[in-house]
Write a protein that holds these residues in place. Structure first.
Motif, short mmCIF file in Angstrom:
data_model
loop_
_atom_site.label_atom_id
_atom_site.label_comp_id
_atom_site.label_asym_id
_atom_site.label_seq_id
_atom_site.Cartn_x
_atom_site.Cartn_y
_atom_site.Cartn_z
N TRP A 1 0.99 -0.91 -0.47
CA TRP A 1 -0.17 0.27 -0.13
C TRP A 1 1.01 1.10 0.40
N TRP A 2 1.95 1.12 1.17
CA TRP A 2 2.78 2.46 1.14
C TRP A 2 3.80 2.05 0.02
N LEU A 3 4.19 1.53 -1.07
CA LEU A 3 4.95 1.91 -2.53
C LEU A 3 3.49 1.73 -3.67
N GLY A 4 2.50 1.39 -3.27
CA GLY A 4 2.03 1.59 -4.47
C GLY A 4 1.71 2.98 -4.77
N LEU B 1 -7.17 -12.29 -11.22
CA LEU B 1 -9.12 -12.37 -10.68
C LEU B 1 -9.25 -10.82 -10.18
N ALA B 2 -9.00 -10.33 -9.50
CA ALA B 2 -8.84 -9.33 -9.03
C ALA B 2 -9.23 -8.00 -9.68
N ALA B 3 -7.70 -8.46 -10.23
CA ALA B 3 -7.13 -7.24 -10.89
C ALA B 3 -7.47 -7.15 -12.54
N LEU B 4 -7.73 -7.93 -12.28
CA LEU B 4 -9.32 -8.09 -13.30
C LEU B 4 -10.19 -7.40 -13.75
N TRP B 5 -10.91 -7.06 -12.57
CA TRP B 5 -12.40 -6.70 -12.08
C TRP B 5 -11.77 -5.51 -12.59
N PHE B 6 -10.94 -5.02 -11.14
CA PHE B 6 -10.76 -3.55 -10.86
C PHE B 6 -9.81 -2.99 -12.72
N ALA B 7 -9.38 -3.66 -13.44
CA ALA B 7 -8.79 -2.82 -14.65
C ALA B 7 -9.88 -2.40 -15.42
N ARG B 8 -11.21 -3.43 -15.15
CA ARG B 8 -12.26 -2.98 -16.20
C ARG B 8 -13.23 -1.99 -15.67
N LYS B 9 -13.31 -1.76 -14.36
CA LYS B 9 -14.01 -0.97 -13.30
C LYS B 9 -13.02 0.48 -13.76
N ASP C 1 1.38 -4.76 -14.13
CA ASP C 1 3.37 -4.04 -14.33
C ASP C 1 2.94 -2.73 -12.81
N PHE C 2 1.35 -2.58 -12.99
CA PHE C 2 1.54 -1.54 -11.78
C PHE C 2 1.54 -2.52 -10.35
N ILE C 3 1.00 -3.52 -9.86
CA ILE C 3 1.06 -4.53 -9.34
C ILE C 3 2.10 -5.56 -9.26
N ALA C 4 3.35 -5.89 -10.29
CA ALA C 4 4.10 -6.60 -9.89
C ALA C 4 5.42 -6.68 -9.00
N PRO C 5 5.91 -4.89 -8.94
CA PRO C 5 6.23 -4.01 -8.17
C PRO C 5 6.51 -4.72 -6.54
N LEU C 6 5.25 -4.56 -6.31
CA LEU C 6 4.85 -5.00 -5.11
C LEU C 6 4.56 -6.10 -4.25
N VAL C 7 4.45 -6.90 -5.32
CA VAL C 7 4.23 -7.99 -4.73
C VAL C 7 5.18 -8.85 -3.68
N PRO C 8 6.58 -8.71 -4.62
CA PRO C 8 8.01 -8.97 -3.73
C PRO C 8 7.65 -8.96 -1.65
N ILE C 9 7.02 -7.77 -1.44
CA ILE C 9 7.09 -8.02 -0.14
C ILE C 9 6.67 -8.68 0.67
N GLY C 10 5.08 -9.07 0.06
CA GLY C 10 4.36 -9.97 0.43
C GLY C 10 5.04 -11.75 0.26
N LEU C 11 6.23 -11.08 -0.46
CA LEU C 11 6.36 -13.12 -0.69
C LEU C 11 7.12 -12.93 0.47
N GLY C 12 8.59 -12.47 0.70
CA GLY C 12 9.94 -12.14 1.61
C GLY C 12 9.05 -12.61 2.34
N VAL D 1 7.09 -5.64 -16.99
CA VAL D 1 7.50 -6.00 -15.35
C VAL D 1 6.89 -7.40 -15.58
N SER D 2 5.43 -7.12 -15.95
CA SER D 2 4.77 -8.48 -15.47
C SER D 2 5.20 -9.49 -15.93
N GLY D 3 6.16 -9.99 -17.01
CA GLY D 3 6.37 -10.82 -17.37
C GLY D 3 7.59 -11.29 -17.12
#
Length: 262
Positions: free
Chosen positions: A33-36, A104-112, A122-133, A198-200
């Protein structure tokens, strides 16, 4: 090295318990959330949009991760104890299931928001590793993901598995899927890139890191090796990520660099 004696329960107030594993998810979501918010404007998003997106993504991670684990790794346990699926604090989350939930959440949000889907990922991808680590550190505290026996100096006896030192595979994954993956994606995405790149990169690098660690991580005992005496379920689930990530990087070369939707 000795396995750290850390109580999986961080806070206990009578019957109420807060587990480190659950706190690691909070760390991941707050960090994302903070980095996003730092890059929201560049993608045409407001700070409120980031909060909404993280809320839907959190639902996708928890629901998808738990269902994915139940289907891929714990179907027998789920059938024997249907309420087990709700005991998330006991561990047992599948990254691949969580990824599907987030997509699935991103698909819904992108359509909205009328955004291109891969612009949003591409916006989400760099944020995910924080939670993974953070999640892998939670696995380590929970005494999950035991590694195979090793003679390396940083090997450590795994609780309940005898005195033989083992690879601390949860820490390997925290370093590779968390720190290294975040550093690469945050650096690449510091400048606008072709849509999907970035997603790739996220899919490709995560797949390579996870596939490599599986060689020193014990397979789930109730599943064992899938084929050839060395292929694990984790490897099998990771191969589509490597293939699709590679294809997405090639596809991105023909996509616009503008991060905003036309």
């Amino acid at each position: 090295m000795n396995y750290p004696a850390i109580d999986p329960v961080a806070i206990a107030l009578g019957p109420f318990q807060v587990h480190w594993y659950g706190l690691m998810y909070v760390v991941g979501f707050v960090g994302a959330w903070w980095l996003g918010r730092q890059r929201a404007e560049r993608f045409g998003l407001t700070h409120d949009d980031v909060g909404d997106l993280l809320f839907y993504a959190a639902i996708g991670v928890v629901a998808g991760g738990r269902l994915g684990y139940a289907l891929f790794y714990g179907l027998g346990q789920w059938l024997a104890d249907p309420l087990w699926i709700f005991r998330v604090w006991d561990g047992g989350m599948s990254f691949h299931g969580g990824l599907i939930g987030v997509l699935l959440a991103a698909l819904w949000f992108a359509r909205k928001k009328r955004m291109a889907f891969f612009t949003l990922t591409d916006f989400i991808a760099p944020l995910v590793p924080i939670g993974l680590g953070a999640g892998r550190i939670g696995n380590f505290i929970n005494r999950e993901l035991p590694g195979r026996v090793t003679e390396l100096p940083w090997g450590m006896p795994f609780p309940g598995m005898g005195p033989a030192p083992r690879h601390p595979t949860a820490l390997y994954e925290a370093f590779l899927e968390g720190l290294v993956l975040f550093a690469v994606l945050w650096w690449v995405s510091a400048r606008p890139q072709a849509r999907g790149l970035v997603s790739g990169l996220f899919l490709l690098l995560y797949g390579i890191f996870r596939f490599g660690v599986e060689f020193v991580r014990l397979p789930d005992p109730h599943i064992g090796f899938i084929a050839f005496g060395w292929v694990t379920m984790g490897m099998l689930l990771t191969l589509p990520m490597i293939a699709f990530g590679s294809a997405l990087i090639v596809w991105s070369r023909r996509q616009p660099v503008d991060v905003r939707v036309g």
